[in-house]
Write a protein that holds these residues in place. Structure first.
Motif, short mmCIF file in Angstrom:
data_model
loop_
_atom_site.label_atom_id
_atom_site.label_comp_id
_atom_site.label_asym_id
_atom_site.label_seq_id
_atom_site.Cartn_x
_atom_site.Cartn_y
_atom_site.Cartn_z
N LEU A 85 0.88 -1.51 0.22
CA LEU A 85 -0.18 0.19 0.28
C LEU A 85 0.87 1.49 -0.01
CD1 LEU A 85 -2.90 -1.30 2.68
CD2 LEU A 85 -2.55 -0.69 0.37
N THR A 86 0.39 1.98 -0.66
CA THR A 86 1.16 3.53 -0.64
C THR A 86 -0.01 4.65 -1.42
OG1 THR A 86 2.85 4.79 -2.15
CG2 THR A 86 1.95 3.09 -3.32
N THR A 87 0.87 6.08 -0.48
CA THR A 87 -0.51 7.28 -1.52
C THR A 87 0.44 7.98 -1.93
OG1 THR A 87 0.40 8.47 0.21
CG2 THR A 87 -1.84 6.62 0.83
N GLU A 88 2.39 7.69 -2.56
CA GLU A 88 2.67 8.05 -3.17
C GLU A 88 3.64 7.69 -4.82
OE1 GLU A 88 5.60 9.11 0.17
OE2 GLU A 88 4.91 8.97 1.42
#
Lengths: 203, 203
Positions: free
Chosen positions: B65-68
């Motif tokens: 998971l990543t937001t970037e």
């Protein structure tokens, strides 16, 4: 445990970990659950939390949390308004409701006396409890605080205040004694001592 | 425990109680904490959850998971890209990072093989792991799934698949054996058995 390398995910995990009863590992599991397995629940939780924070207030009658003005318990016409049960928290009220042994009304202190944190009679809304107790028809106030140090202090404060301002109202306290389903052998000495002191005549 | 009489508060409590590791009593405490003691944290949590759900995606390189976009670990130029450690969850990755014994790259399965729930190689992105392993310079894949039934099944699937598609890459598995700081007397038989089978020559 290491901090999550992604800053937003780390912050979200830390917010969950700051909640009572949740450690850093549980928080990480919750974040994965809400982002991967159940994003619909994540959205519902975010929305319900924001909506409730916006609409929540204290019940003007019993001081509990409510999103509907007068809380459903106070609005219930079937409730016996002549008896007021004073509890520390909404959770305590729910536990008493589960027992189905009480059909009167409530007053929720939303805390307990704690001089260290500046919580006294004023913060607990005791003046509003007294105002309610002065209404014609109130005949009994049941003090239902826990038998812990803070609960006992709170009960003592309530007892002296009520005796001073509403001397005609009967004040009672939940019985101390042996819990149901636990053998005497495994019961602590303080509880046994209380059960002996408060023993009841039978037959 | 009885349901909260206020419908919105009951729903919010049930949403918290549906999270992994949280029971109905903890959920009630959390709701009171966020509505009474720390409404600012409540607002921050609601906002962080909504924002993260909106911006979260899978890292195109390691599947976490990543937001970037590319996750910070994959974007780190200091990491040894010739070794790929395959873990089940981001929490497992964080635990391995805590050990400070590994400086290679990762692939996060975001689950384990579970035929009952329809989770197989495809759902775990194994094709993408193989594509990455085929890149020139990758010399080792460390399988770091747990020594549980599902973790062992996942390791077996990975081992056969990797041997078939990237036979030139060395595949290893985390050592089994005695955990640090636990006396042999209190270690389970399966762990002792593994520690004996995999014993190491010394001196």
């Amino acid at each position: 445990m290491s901090r999550h390398p992604d800053e937003r995910l780390a912050q979200l995990t830390e917010l969950f970990a700051s909640l009572p009863g949740i450690g850093p590992k549980s928080a990480a599991r919750i974040v994965t659950d809400l982002l991967v397995q159940r994003p619909d629940v994540g959205r519902a939780l975010s929305r319900a939390l924001a909506d409730t924070l916006q609409s929540v207030s204290r019940c003007p009658c019993c001081n509990t949390l409510t999103t509907e003005g007068l809380c459903p318990t106070c609005a219930d016409a079937e409730r016996d308004k002549s008896v007021i049960c004073v509890v520390e928290t909404p959770a305590d009220q729910l536990a008493i409701e589960s027992s189905v042994a009480y059909r009167g009304s409530y007053f929720v202190l939303m805390g307990r006396v704690n001089p260290m944190n500046g919580v006294g009679p004023k913060e607990l809304g005791v003046d509003r409890l007294i105002a309610r107790a002065k209404v014609a028809g109130v005949r009994e106030i049941v003090i239902a605080t826990s038998y812990t140090a803070e609960g006992e202090t709170t009960a003592h404060m309530l007892l002296t205040t009520l005796k001073k301002y509403v001397p005609d109202v009967r004040v009672t306290r939940l019985a101390r004694g042996l819990p149901a389903g636990i053998e005497i052998e495994f019961t602590d000495a303080a509880t046994i001592s209380a059960a002996i002191l408060d023993r009841q005549a039978k037959g």
